[in-house]
Design a protein around this motif. Structure first.
Motif, PDB file in Angstrom:
ATOM      1  N   TRP A 148      40.067  47.295  31.494  1.00 14.12           N
ATOM      2  CA  TRP A 148      41.215  47.557  32.360  1.00 14.12           C
ATOM      3  C   TRP A 148      42.250  46.434  32.282  1.00 14.12           C
ATOM      4  O   TRP A 148      43.431  46.651  32.576  1.00 14.12           O
ATOM      5  N   ARG A 149      41.811  45.249  31.868  1.00 13.50           N
ATOM      6  CA  ARG A 149      42.748  44.136  31.686  1.00 13.50           C
ATOM      7  C   ARG A 149      43.416  44.185  30.308  1.00 13.50           C
ATOM      8  O   ARG A 149      44.583  43.802  30.166  1.00 13.50           O
ATOM      9  N   THR A 162      43.753  46.860  28.158  1.00 11.02           N
ATOM     10  CA  THR A 162      44.281  48.134  27.673  1.00 11.02           C
ATOM     11  C   THR A 162      45.492  48.559  28.494  1.00 11.02           C
ATOM     12  O   THR A 162      45.426  48.565  29.722  1.00 11.02           O
ATOM     13  N   VAL A 213      48.026  50.689  30.626  1.00 10.35           N
ATOM     14  CA  VAL A 213      47.698  51.757  31.558  1.00 10.35           C
ATOM     15  C   VAL A 213      47.962  53.131  30.951  1.00 10.35           C
ATOM     16  O   VAL A 213      47.232  54.097  31.225  1.00 10.35           O
ATOM     17  N   LEU A 228      44.879  54.481  29.221  1.00  7.95           N
ATOM     18  CA  LEU A 228      43.782  54.926  30.077  1.00  7.95           C
ATOM     19  C   LEU A 228      44.189  56.154  30.896  1.00  7.95           C
ATOM     20  O   LEU A 228      43.413  57.098  31.058  1.00  7.95           O
ATOM     21  N   PRO A 264      45.417  48.233  40.902  1.00  8.18           N
ATOM     22  CA  PRO A 264      43.967  47.999  40.850  1.00  8.18           C
ATOM     23  C   PRO A 264      43.462  47.469  42.191  1.00  8.18           C
ATOM     24  O   PRO A 264      44.114  46.639  42.823  1.00  8.18           O
ATOM     25  N   ARG A 313      36.190  46.771  39.933  1.00 10.15           N
ATOM     26  CA  ARG A 313      37.584  47.183  40.091  1.00 10.15           C
ATOM     27  C   ARG A 313      37.648  48.701  40.099  1.00 10.15           C
ATOM     28  O   ARG A 313      36.822  49.380  39.499  1.00 10.15           O
ATOM     29  N   LEU A 326      40.481  51.779  39.408  1.00 14.38           N
ATOM     30  CA  LEU A 326      41.795  52.181  38.924  1.00 14.38           C
ATOM     31  C   LEU A 326      41.992  53.661  39.228  1.00 14.38           C
ATOM     32  O   LEU A 326      41.070  54.462  39.060  1.00 14.38           O
ATOM     33  N   LEU A 372      38.807  55.550  38.037  1.00 20.22           N
ATOM     34  CA  LEU A 372      37.939  54.856  37.088  1.00 20.22           C
ATOM     35  C   LEU A 372      37.314  53.664  37.802  1.00 20.22           C
ATOM     36  O   LEU A 372      37.986  52.678  38.090  1.00 20.22           O
ATOM     37  N   VAL A 414      35.006  50.570  37.726  1.00 20.27           N
ATOM     38  CA  VAL A 414      34.408  49.603  36.810  1.00 20.27           C
ATOM     39  C   VAL A 414      33.249  48.942  37.547  1.00 20.27           C
ATOM     40  O   VAL A 414      33.452  48.199  38.507  1.00 20.27           O
ATOM     41  N   LEU A 419      39.008  56.300  27.833  1.00 19.12           N
ATOM     42  CA  LEU A 419      38.259  55.094  28.189  1.00 19.12           C
ATOM     43  C   LEU A 419      37.280  54.724  27.088  1.00 19.12           C
ATOM     44  O   LEU A 419      37.210  53.556  26.662  1.00 19.12           O
TER      45      LEU A 419
END
Length: 251
Positions: free
Chosen positions: A44-45, A47, A49, A52, A79, A101, A103, A120, A122, A233
């Motif tokens: 998530w950091r 890629t 947005v 995703l 996030p 996290r 999303l 999503l 995490v 993802l």
């Protein structure tokens, strides 16, 4: 003479290094290992947005009767943690895998009739915890319980402005057994109507289903968007864990 010989040896060593300079192959990461899970959590950091949660999503066979279905993203939430994003009992069910996290993004269908929030999660847990949750989710049929629902995200000024808990009509939760992720989607009507009895996506998608959620294709919205985000993802994670081999530098 010594100087000449020495320069020749050095030159030969350099030439050999250039000749033997092959592709740079990153060290392999074993699937399901703690290292793989740690790297995957950074997706998530690392890629964008839009990779995703794409601005538009289409599925040519994603609607009732195999009809084409498409959706447009109307908002992306910042996030956040998982507190308050899931119904209380669902929060308890996923607690063993933790939450690093969360999303979320919300979409509207091409007719602006239905709205869907995709999430999503995490997880902070490792492979054994994720496998255990996946087995429990399937064996206990937790995806069919109406007290285990994710919550939507409304965006003012969009067709999803009135999308709240009482508007939830269908949902789909997908637990990954081999990666630290839970992907879900929850759908409803854009006009803000309440739905007394939400229906899980697999039931709403069933042939012959006649509930309002089924007839409006809310189950197809939930399943289609959850699966699309899950596919994006996995592609992003595969790129992180198994980056392509780079060739020799040009000189």
């Amino acid at each position: 003479m010594c100087l000449v010989v020495g320069l020749g040896l050095v030159g030969g060593a350099i030439a050999g290094a250039v000749i033997n300079h092959g592709p740079q192959r990153p060290a392999p990461v074993a699937d399901g290992s703690p290292e793989a899970f740690a790297k995957a959590r950074e997706v998530w950091r690392d890629t964008p947005v839009d990779r995703l949660f794409p601005p538009t999503v289409s599925d040519k066979d994603g609607g009732p009767g195999g009809a084409q279905r498409s959706w447009v993203r109307v908002g992306v939430a910042a996030p956040a943690g998982c507190q308050g994003a899931l119904d209380p009992l669902l929060q308890q069910v996923v607690a063993p895998v933790g939450c690093t996290r969360l999303l979320r993004a919300t979409y509207v269908d091409s007719t602006s009739t239905t709205v869907t929030t995709v999430g999503l999660l995490v997880a902070s847990g490792e492979a054994p915890a994720m496998s255990a949750l996946a087995r429990r989710w399937t064996s206990q049929h937790l995806g069919e319980r109406t007290d285990l629902l994710p919550r939507p995200v409304a965006f003012p000024g969009t067709p999803a402005a009135r999308f709240g808990d009482r508007q939830r009509g269908s949902w789909d939760v997908q637990v990954a057994a081999d990666l630290p992720f839970v992907v879900y989607a929850v759908s409803g009507f854009a006009d803000g109507r309440t739905i007394a009895q939400p229906q899980p996506a697999d039931k709403a998608d069933a042939q012959g289903a006649t509930t309002p959620a089924a007839q409006a294709g809310l189950g197809f919205d939930a399943t289609g968007l959850a699966s699309a985000v899950d596919d994006h993802l996995h592609t992003a994670v595969d790129t992180l864990l198994h980056p392509p081999t780079t060739g020799p530098e040009k000189r």
